[in-house]
Scaffold this motif. Structure first.
Motif, PDB file in Angstrom:
ATOM      1  N   VAL A   1      -5.808  10.264 -43.069  1.00 49.43           N
ATOM      2  CA  VAL A   1      -6.441  10.976 -44.187  1.00 49.43           C
ATOM      3  C   VAL A   1      -5.382  11.773 -44.949  1.00 49.43           C
ATOM      4  O   VAL A   1      -4.553  12.442 -44.349  1.00 49.43           O
ATOM      5  CB  VAL A   1      -7.552  11.910 -43.672  1.00 49.43           C
ATOM      6  N   LEU A   2      -5.418  11.700 -46.284  1.00 50.45           N
ATOM      7  CA  LEU A   2      -4.403  12.333 -47.142  1.00 50.45           C
ATOM      8  C   LEU A   2      -4.851  13.737 -47.532  1.00 50.45           C
ATOM      9  O   LEU A   2      -5.358  13.975 -48.624  1.00 50.45           O
ATOM     10  CB  LEU A   2      -4.169  11.475 -48.391  1.00 50.45           C
ATOM     11  N   LEU A   3      -4.676  14.675 -46.610  1.00 53.03           N
ATOM     12  CA  LEU A   3      -5.092  16.049 -46.873  1.00 53.03           C
ATOM     13  C   LEU A   3      -4.084  16.748 -47.794  1.00 53.03           C
ATOM     14  O   LEU A   3      -2.919  16.345 -47.872  1.00 53.03           O
ATOM     15  CB  LEU A   3      -5.219  16.812 -45.560  1.00 53.03           C
ATOM     16  N   PRO A   4      -4.522  17.797 -48.515  1.00 52.97           N
ATOM     17  CA  PRO A   4      -3.615  18.508 -49.440  1.00 52.97           C
ATOM     18  C   PRO A   4      -2.390  19.054 -48.715  1.00 52.97           C
ATOM     19  O   PRO A   4      -2.489  19.519 -47.577  1.00 52.97           O
ATOM     20  CB  PRO A   4      -4.492  19.648 -49.977  1.00 52.97           C
ATOM     21  N   GLN A   5      -1.259  19.000 -49.394  1.00 55.42           N
ATOM     22  CA  GLN A   5      -0.005  19.506 -48.816  1.00 55.42           C
ATOM     23  C   GLN A   5       0.706  20.390 -49.837  1.00 55.42           C
ATOM     24  O   GLN A   5       1.120  19.927 -50.892  1.00 55.42           O
ATOM     25  CB  GLN A   5       0.918  18.336 -48.440  1.00 55.42           C
ATOM     26  N   THR A   6       0.807  21.671 -49.520  1.00 57.36           N
ATOM     27  CA  THR A   6       1.556  22.600 -50.374  1.00 57.36           C
ATOM     28  C   THR A   6       1.900  23.839 -49.573  1.00 57.36           C
ATOM     29  O   THR A   6       1.162  24.234 -48.667  1.00 57.36           O
ATOM     30  CB  THR A   6       0.746  23.004 -51.624  1.00 57.36           C
ATOM     31  N   SER A   7       3.021  24.445 -49.908  1.00 55.76           N
ATOM     32  CA  SER A   7       3.404  25.706 -49.268  1.00 55.76           C
ATOM     33  C   SER A   7       2.969  26.910 -50.112  1.00 55.76           C
ATOM     34  O   SER A   7       3.269  28.045 -49.780  1.00 55.76           O
ATOM     35  CB  SER A   7       4.928  25.748 -49.074  1.00 55.76           C
ATOM     36  N   PHE A   8       2.257  26.634 -51.214  1.00 58.25           N
ATOM     37  CA  PHE A   8       1.757  27.718 -52.061  1.00 58.25           C
ATOM     38  C   PHE A   8       0.696  28.501 -51.291  1.00 58.25           C
ATOM     39  O   PHE A   8      -0.321  27.936 -50.880  1.00 58.25           O
ATOM     40  CB  PHE A   8       1.156  27.140 -53.342  1.00 58.25           C
ATOM     41  N   PRO A   9       0.904  29.797 -51.064  1.00 58.19           N
ATOM     42  CA  PRO A   9      -0.026  30.559 -50.213  1.00 58.19           C
ATOM     43  C   PRO A   9      -1.352  30.852 -50.914  1.00 58.19           C
ATOM     44  O   PRO A   9      -1.393  31.069 -52.121  1.00 58.19           O
ATOM     45  CB  PRO A   9       0.732  31.853 -49.917  1.00 58.19           C
ATOM     46  N   MET A  10      -2.420  30.856 -50.092  1.00 58.52           N
ATOM     47  CA  MET A  10      -3.744  31.147 -50.635  1.00 58.52           C
ATOM     48  C   MET A  10      -3.845  32.599 -51.084  1.00 58.52           C
ATOM     49  O   MET A  10      -4.468  32.911 -52.084  1.00 58.52           O
ATOM     50  CB  MET A  10      -4.801  30.860 -49.574  1.00 58.52           C
ATOM     51  N   LYS A  11      -3.200  33.507 -50.343  1.00 61.44           N
ATOM     52  CA  LYS A  11      -3.186  34.926 -50.679  1.00 61.44           C
ATOM     53  C   LYS A  11      -1.816  35.499 -50.370  1.00 61.44           C
ATOM     54  O   LYS A  11      -1.095  34.972 -49.522  1.00 61.44           O
ATOM     55  CB  LYS A  11      -4.240  35.698 -49.863  1.00 61.44           C
TER      56      LYS A  11
END
Length: 981
Positions: A64-74
């Motif tokens: 499954v191609l789940l989202p990938q980013t190091s951008f923090p949620m908070k």
């Protein structure tokens, strides 16, 4: 249910265009999209998606191609302010202004910075003003204009001088003029540095090494040249007039330097002025046997010793009355007879009435000085009050050296009682002018001052204002009314911290010396050495040799330098002549608080009109003041003062005063209705932080789902994209146009509202919930997934650029995390929002809106349940609506069609007639959909039915959709994807 479409598209080809799904009608999102059914849909589907993301078991997770980013949620705690500082450094905030000035572009946008006062720490009023200006500048810069913005400071004036004089234990010091000036300059410089540091921290774009300061010698010299230019035109003159005088500050004040205290208590008196010589008309009305007195009322008893006349209104009616209590006869205004009698606790019998003009040539006796006459007509006014608000020797031995607003008033009232001319004294609470800096009452005092003759200037100024755009529009009338109430402009002050009025006074005669030669000599000295030269150089050196020889030479100079300085409103009001670029010297925008309608806006306009008959601004934006949460004025005593530094970095107790960072401050400014009063409080700041966090979540979803996507090689041509994806681009272009228009109108609150509605409703609540399956469960390079990523990449770019002027730190942070940008450039160096005309597609709205009408019927029938556990049969009578919906699903039944993706059901069946057999327990829903094209020229209303029943399929262990034959086997789509891998 019934839905009506009113597209605004091209002409005769509209029907064919609608059938082919590519038409440009622009329709608003249906109000029903905001309702319960959509929210229910989000609840059921998001739950499944979260399970999919959070499940740690299952053999298919890695497929499954789940989202990938190091951008923090908070960003928690210190992370927010620390990240902002890193962003400022990494993204070149300090170099941005110089970079954009060096671009070779044709258009220029000039915002002239009204100078804040160099007196104290930065406050939220500064933040409101400077951030509004910065948002405007960043928008225009991104649009491609070369921005001209030179920050400035107002550095002279009484408040700074008073602080310097009382800086040691609050006691006044005896300092020389130069000692005061040196300390004042040092104080102003320190305040400037404090404020400048704060402005930089807030992300304000400017060249902070090249600001303007009103104490700079070059600025002062330019101001003096403008002074002489106006003097030479006869627009500046010296005269003996009554002016507002502040005893506490020992100087004249302008109207703009007053504030009115509504709780001021005055000792008002009713005084008799005995009639000495009646006018002929008055003599005919009186029998001559009984004494008659004029009845005068005043709230300023201290002015009576200087009284020179009793003035009357020629057109008004007056009455001769007899007092029932004393038998005395009085003359007073006819319309005041009843009210005055009531105050004096008596009744008046009206003997006769007459017009004011009939009083001409009469006289009365001064109530304190029996040998002095007070004529019944206007007269010159002598001044018996000195600079300290104290009676002079000329007032007589009983009054001399007594403060007029204190014991002087007591003595005057006692003298009136002794003369038996005081009828009554009472306390009166009323609005009274106070010195805006010392907070003490002023007096009206006649003195020799310098004035700008604004009578003729006002007429020209009001005509020029008609061509200026005011936001809000009501500000124009407010400014005109303030100018109309201004009889003249007193520009001289009796202090030392300021720019000297460049005139010389004769030692024995009432003569002054000023001409083009003296001005040219003085301005050159000031330009090189600053205005200190007026106090440091010998008077002879202040004059050029050719003039010096004519006025006695250096050893017998007949003139001495004047001791008045210029009003700081003249100081700052001439800034246009020093700061504005080019020969036109007109700013595109002035943006200040509403108090400047009577202050800087007005002094700038009047000096510009006087010097060159031109307005210095094309647009004026006026904002309100910052107030507490309930609209109360901010004050330290109320404990509701908000410190911008505490907002950004947190207070001593960070559980109560957390560090929000500068972007929260900027969001607060942008989202507020700044054209009224602007409330700020902890709850307001918390709400702003929550709003930004919601935006961060949207951005995180966008960033995570464009991982592995390269727009240059992976984008799908618009015409080949999924209809839903095209529809989002269609909405995106509409959003971009509205955002742009809102920025142009300086309505940043509307920008925020548009963005919030889009990323909350259109994205998070609608589009994101629908596309998760396509993003996560299709092959990485499947055209259906790439179509979605193409739309997401465009949405990300438009959204980030839309809020970049407001939240520059967040915009730059996002740019650092865009996966397909190898070397991130500053978002501000890559231009404004870019959209394409081909995003506007005819028929998209009909296709999506009609399908959503049916979907709302479906979802409304299964409240709280998972849509994926149901099958849907849609029955539409043959016609245009069927053809439109058929474009979303070519086959009769599908679990992978665009229509089924939108419905989010297990599978969708599309029929043109009812099925022969309907599953027992199926829910039948009916509705109609009206397509209305070309304002009614083409109308077609179609009926539809939605049949809802539980699915017979099982949940796929990979995608969790109910599309598998058994719970142990993959659905056909997932089997193909996994098998292909």
């Amino acid at each position: 249910m019934r839905w009506e479409l009113r597209p605004r598209g091209p002409g005769a080809a509209a029907l064919a265009a609608a059938r082919s799904l590519w038409a440009p009608p622009r329709l608003p999102c249906r109000p029903g999209w905001r309702g319960t059914t959509r929210q229910l849909l989000v609840r059921s589907v998001t739950g499944a998606s979260n399970q999919l993301q959070n499940s740690s078991s299952g053999s298919y997770r890695d497929t499954v191609l789940l989202p990938q980013t190091s951008f923090p949620m908070k960003l928690l705690g210190r992370q927010q302010p620390d990240t902002e500082l890193e962003i400022q450094q990494k993204c070149g905030f300090s170099e941005l202004y110089s970079w954009q000035r060096e671009r070779k572009v044709k258009t220029e946008f000039c915002l002239h910075d009204g100078p804040p006062y160099a007196n104290g720490d930065p406050h939220v009023g500064h933040a409101l003003n400077k951030i509004l200006k910065d948002i405007a500048n960043r928008y225009h810069m991104m649009k491609g204009s070369k921005v001209h913005f030179v920050p400035g400071w107002d550095c002279h004036g009484l408040p700074i001088e008073i602080k310097v004089l009382t800086e040691r234990d609050g006691k006044t010091q005896n300092l020389s003029a130069m000692e005061i000036r040196e300390k004042a300059r040092s104080f102003a410089k320190a305040a400037v540095e404090k404020q400048k540091s704060a402005f930089i921290r807030w992300g304000i774009m400017a060249d902070w090494n090249n600001c303007y300061y009103t104490f700079d010698g070059r600025y002062e010299a330019r101001q003096l040249r403008l002074f002489y230019q106006m003097y030479d035109k006869g627009l500046i003159y010296r005269s003996y007039k009554p002016v507002f005088w502040s005893p506490s500050s020992r100087t004249a004040l302008a109207e703009a330097e007053l504030e009115y205290n509504p709780e001021h208590v005055s000792r008002s008196v009713y005084v008799k002025f005995p009639l000495l010589k009646p006018s002929p008309k008055l003599a005919s009305l009186l029998d001559g046997s009984s004494p008659v007195s004029f009845l005068v009322w005043t709230t300023q008893p201290w002015t009576i010793p200087a009284n020179q006349a009793v003035c009357y209104m020629p057109e008004s009616k007056y009455a001769v009355v007899k007092c029932s209590k004393s038998g005395d006869f009085y003359i007073l205004a006819a319309d005041k007879v009843t009210s005055v009698a009531s105050v004096l606790e008596t009744t008046f019998e009206v003997i006769s009435t007459f017009s004011g003009v009939d009083l001409e040539s009469g006289t009365c006796t001064h109530p304190l000085i029996s040998e002095r006459e007070s004529p019944l007509l206007p007269a010159n006014h002598d001044c018996l009050v000195n600079e300290d608000g104290v009676f002079t020797d000329a007032a007589g031995p009983e009054l001399q050296n007594k403060a007029v607003l204190e014991e002087g008033t007591d003595v005057v009232i006692k003298m009136l009682q002794a003369a038996k001319n005081l009828l009554k004294e009472e306390k009166l609470v009323h609005s009274y002018p106070y010195d805006w800096r010392t907070k003490k009452p002023v007096v009206i005092r006649a003195s020799k001052q310098w004035f700008v003759n604004i009578t003729d200037i006002k007429t020209a100024a009001k005509e020029l204002l008609k061509k200026v755009k005011f936001i809000p529009g009501s500000a124009l009338n407010a400014m005109v009314e303030m100018m109309d109430r201004r009889p003249y402009w007193c520009i001289s002050r009796q202090r030392v911290w300021g720019v000297p009025i460049p005139v010389f006074h004769h030692k024995t005669k009432d003569e002054i010396l000023i001409n083009s030669q003296t001005i040219e000599h003085i301005t050159k000295l000031v330009e090189q050495h600053g205005s200190d030269i007026w106090w440091t150089l010998p008077p002879a050196q202040l004059l050029p040799d050719e003039v010096l020889s004519q006025v006695g030479g250096p050893d017998a100079l007949e003139y001495v330098p004047g001791q008045d300085i210029l009003d700081i409103w003249f100081d700052s009001g001439t800034s246009w002549s020093y700061v504005l670029p080019g020969t036109d010297q007109r700013a595109d925008l002035y943006l200040e608080g509403k108090d400047q309608l009577g202050g800087w806006f007005q002094s700038s306009l009047l000096t510009s009109v006087a010097a060159r008959n031109k307005s210095p601004f094309k647009t004026v934006v006026v904002h309100g003041f910052t107030v507490g949460e309930k609209g109360e004025k901010m004050s330290k005593s109320l404990g509701n003062v908000v410190d911008p530094d505490v907002v950004i970095n947190g207070g001593q107790d960070q559980s109560k005063e957390p560090p929000y960072g500068a972007d929260v401050l900027r969001w607060w400014v942008a989202e507020s209705n700044v054209f009224t009063e602007v409330p700020i409080s902890p709850s307001v700041l918390n709400a702003a932080r929550d709003d930004i966090n919601k935006l961060r979540n949207t951005l995180r979803f966008l960033l995570g789902n464009v991982a592995g996507f390269n727009p240059e090689t992976d984008s799908i041509p618009v015409n080949n994209m999924y209809v839903l994806d095209q529809y989002m681009l269609h909405l995106l272009q509409d959003l971009a146009n509205k955002i742009n228009d809102s920025y142009k109108q300086y309505d940043f609150g509307k920008v925020v509202r548009l963005l919030q509605a889009f990323y909350t409703r259109e994205l998070s609540n609608f589009y994101f919930s629908i596309i998760k399956d396509r993003l996560y469960c299709e092959r990485a390079n499947d055209p259906r997934r790439r179509s979605c990523q193409t739309a997401l990449a465009e949405i990300l770019d438009v959204v980030v650029r839309s809020f970049a002027p407001i939240l520059p730190h967040l915009a730059e942070e996002v740019f650092q995390h865009v996966p397909y940008v190898k070397e991130p450039k500053s978002v501000f160096r890559t231009g404004w929002i870019k959209t394409s005309s081909i995003w506007k597609k005819p028929g998209l709205e009909e296709a999506i809106e009609s399908a959503c009408a049916m979907r709302d019927s479906f979802l409304g029938s299964i409240p709280g349940k998972n849509a994926a556990e149901h099958e849907v049969i849609i029955v539409i009578e043959p016609g245009l609506l069927f053809e439109i919906i058929e474009m979303l699903q070519a086959e009769e039944t599908s679990s992978t069609s665009q229509l089924n993706e939108l419905m989010m059901a297990s599978q969708t069946t599309l029929l043109s007639q009812e099925p022969r057999a309907i599953t027992a327990g199926a829910v039948e829903l009916k509705g109609t959909f009206l397509i209305n094209l070309e304002g009614g020229d083409i109308r077609e209303e179609s009926s539809y039915k939605v049949l809802v029943m539980p699915t017979t399929k099982e949940k796929c262990p990979r995608c969790w959709k109910y599309t598998a034959e058994s719970s142990e086997t993959l659905c056909p789509r997932c089997a193909e994807v996994v098998g292909g891998k």
